[in-house]
Design an enzyme around this catalytic site. Structure first.
Site, short mmCIF file in Angstrom:
data_model
loop_
_atom_site.label_atom_id
_atom_site.label_comp_id
_atom_site.label_asym_id
_atom_site.label_seq_id
_atom_site.Cartn_x
_atom_site.Cartn_y
_atom_site.Cartn_z
N GLN A 31 -19.67 89.68 -66.34
CA GLN A 31 -18.49 89.47 -67.19
C GLN A 31 -17.18 89.42 -66.41
O GLN A 31 -16.18 88.92 -66.91
CB GLN A 31 -18.43 90.55 -68.27
N HIS A 124 -27.46 94.92 -66.70
CA HIS A 124 -26.54 94.73 -67.83
C HIS A 124 -26.70 93.28 -68.33
O HIS A 124 -25.93 92.39 -67.96
CB HIS A 124 -25.10 95.01 -67.40
N ASN A 168 -28.44 98.70 -69.64
CA ASN A 168 -27.40 98.72 -70.68
C ASN A 168 -27.92 98.11 -71.97
O ASN A 168 -28.48 97.01 -71.97
CB ASN A 168 -26.19 97.90 -70.23
N GLU A 169 -27.75 98.83 -73.07
CA GLU A 169 -28.04 98.34 -74.43
C GLU A 169 -29.38 97.60 -74.54
O GLU A 169 -29.40 96.42 -74.93
CB GLU A 169 -26.90 97.45 -74.92
#
Ligand code: IFM
Length: 436
Positions: A31, A124, A168-169
């Site tokens: 990101q 991620h 992550n998530e």
């Protein structure tokens, strides 16, 4: 005495956080770094996304990390959460790229040199393209591939990492990529989504064991996206059941599949409050009530602003009896006043949860800088720091300074709480001040 002007009418106390509380912000490699060309997301963007929704140079943090860490330091942050990019480190199957590893050593060293507590995420959302070509997370062999990556990278970086996030998530990844099929590889199958979550749970456990073996004193966890949930019709059993099922599958399943033994702490990412509401069109399960119907205050992503929700999830997850970090929480908005209020309101709720006995050890705001918001491109603005994508100029937003002041105080001063409105004593309302 009613009307006594000497009597303090407002609560002027500062809401102090526990000593040693971690204050920081979070980002993820794809990101912010730019040019992540060997990843499945990059590939997806080139093939499926219009030019303005491709990550491209993103925030060029691959080259500008020192500048960004300096900003965070000057804003009093004492911790930082970031991720490394598997696709850079292992661009071809089984071939590790030493310059990419050395780069991350430099990045993490820069954080440590500035005195940050470092929380590092190993996965991620993005994968090396070669892994995606082999079926990605639906292929059971991914557990072996991830384990191999962990065994290679952890000894290289461990000197600079305090807290490890394996994945992550995992719940969001399985849901968006394999249940809704909106993120790569855009598969749409409940069973595949479950299989992917299962593989992620196995990979997490392997990674947990390896990290502990390689660096026995390390602390390891995962970051799950957790939603606060409710329903409008308290007489409706089906709505209650839907909340139970969503909570069990969405919020808790990953932790149930892995178990307390494989988490030294819980990482919670909080963004969503969802209310279920039965309507005649839906004959089986009631859907989440559309925000356009409930007319609640929402962020630029259309996500409801609901500070109490972070308190609710903290009270819920306290049951695991593990320390908790808020590994992400933030708002997409182009109106920074809203971000200031958001910060104060959500942190106040975290304060209340701590007062109620929940062991919250730190807060990582999403995000330090504006960044590439996956399928939504660059439009949503999550940063404490604004990015001008034409020039890559960084500009501090007022909210970054509000946060800096909270960190300096290790708490929320009364003058900041005024943003939310005073607490008013009933007495004062019923018997207005009489002077003289
Ligand atoms: O940008 C994402 C991040 O990658 C994972 N958690 C939610 C954020 C906001 O959508």
């Amino acid at each position: 005495m009613p009307g006594n002007p000497q009597k303090v009418k407002h609560d002027h106390t500062t809401l102090f956080f526990p000593e040693g509380f971690l204050w920081g912000a979070a980002t993820s490699a794809h990101q912010v770094e730019g040019n992540n060309v060997n990843s499945d997301w990059w590939d997806f963007e080139q093939k499926n996304q219009p030019p303005e929704k491709r990550s491209g140079l993103a925030c060029d943090q691959y080259n500008r990390y020192a500048e960004d860490f300096e900003l965070a330091k000057n804003l009093n942050h004492n911790a930082h959460r970031l991720s490394i990019e598997w696709a850079r480190i292992e661009p071809k199957e089984g071939e590790f790229d030493q310059p990419a590893i050395d780069h991350y050593v430099q990045v993490l060293k820069a954080l440590k040199d500035k005195g940050f507590t470092v929380m590092l995420t190993l996965h991620h959302f993005t994968n090396p393209k070669w892994l995606a070509d082999k079926g990605g997370w639906k292929n059971g062999k991914v557990v072996f591939y991830f384990e191999r990556f962990v065994k290679k990278i952890v000894p290289e970086l461990q000197e600079y990492v305090d807290l490890w996030i394996t994945i992550n998530e995992p719940n969001v990844y399985a849901y968006n990529c394999y249940f809704l099929g909106v993120w790569p590889p855009q598969k749409k199958s409940k069973w595949l989504a479950l299989k992917v979550l299962w593989n992620m749970a196995k990979a997490h456990k392997k990674a947990y064991n390896w990290i502990h073996k390689l660096t026995p004193t390390s602390r390891v966890g995962a970051a799950c996206n957790v939603a606060s949930l409710g329903f409008y019709h308290k007489h409706s059993i089906i709505e209650a059941l839907t909340v139970w099922a969503t909570d069990s599958f969405g919020n808790h399943l990953f932790y149930k599949l892995t178990g307390n033994k494989y988490h030294d702490f819980l990482g919670l990412n909080y963004y969503f409050n969802q209310n279920f509401s039965y309507d005649k069109k839906h004959t089986v399960f009631p859907p989440v009530a559309d925000i356009s119907i409930s007319k609640k205050d929402v962020s630029d992503m259309g996500w409801e602003i609901y500070p109490e929700g972070i308190f609710d999830v903290l009270m819920d997850f306290a049951d695991y009896k593990l320390p908790i970090y808020i590994t992400e929480n933030g708002i997409a908005t182009t109106n920074d006043d809203r971000r200031c209020r958001f910060l104060i309101a959500y942190l106040k709720e975290i304060y209340h949860a701590i007062e109620a006995g929940v062991e919250v050890k730190g807060y990582f705001h999403w995000s330090l800088i504006d960044n590439f918001e996956w399928a939504n491109g660059f439009e949503p603005r999550f940063g404490l720091v604004e990015i001008d994508y034409q020039t890559q100029k960084r500009t501090l937003r007022p909210s970054s300074k509000v946060y800096a002041e909270i960190i300096k105080t290790n708490g929320i001063y009364h003058h900041l709480l005024r943003f939310l409105g005073h607490t008013v004593q009933a007495e004062e309302v019923l018997y207005p001040k009489v002077t003289g």
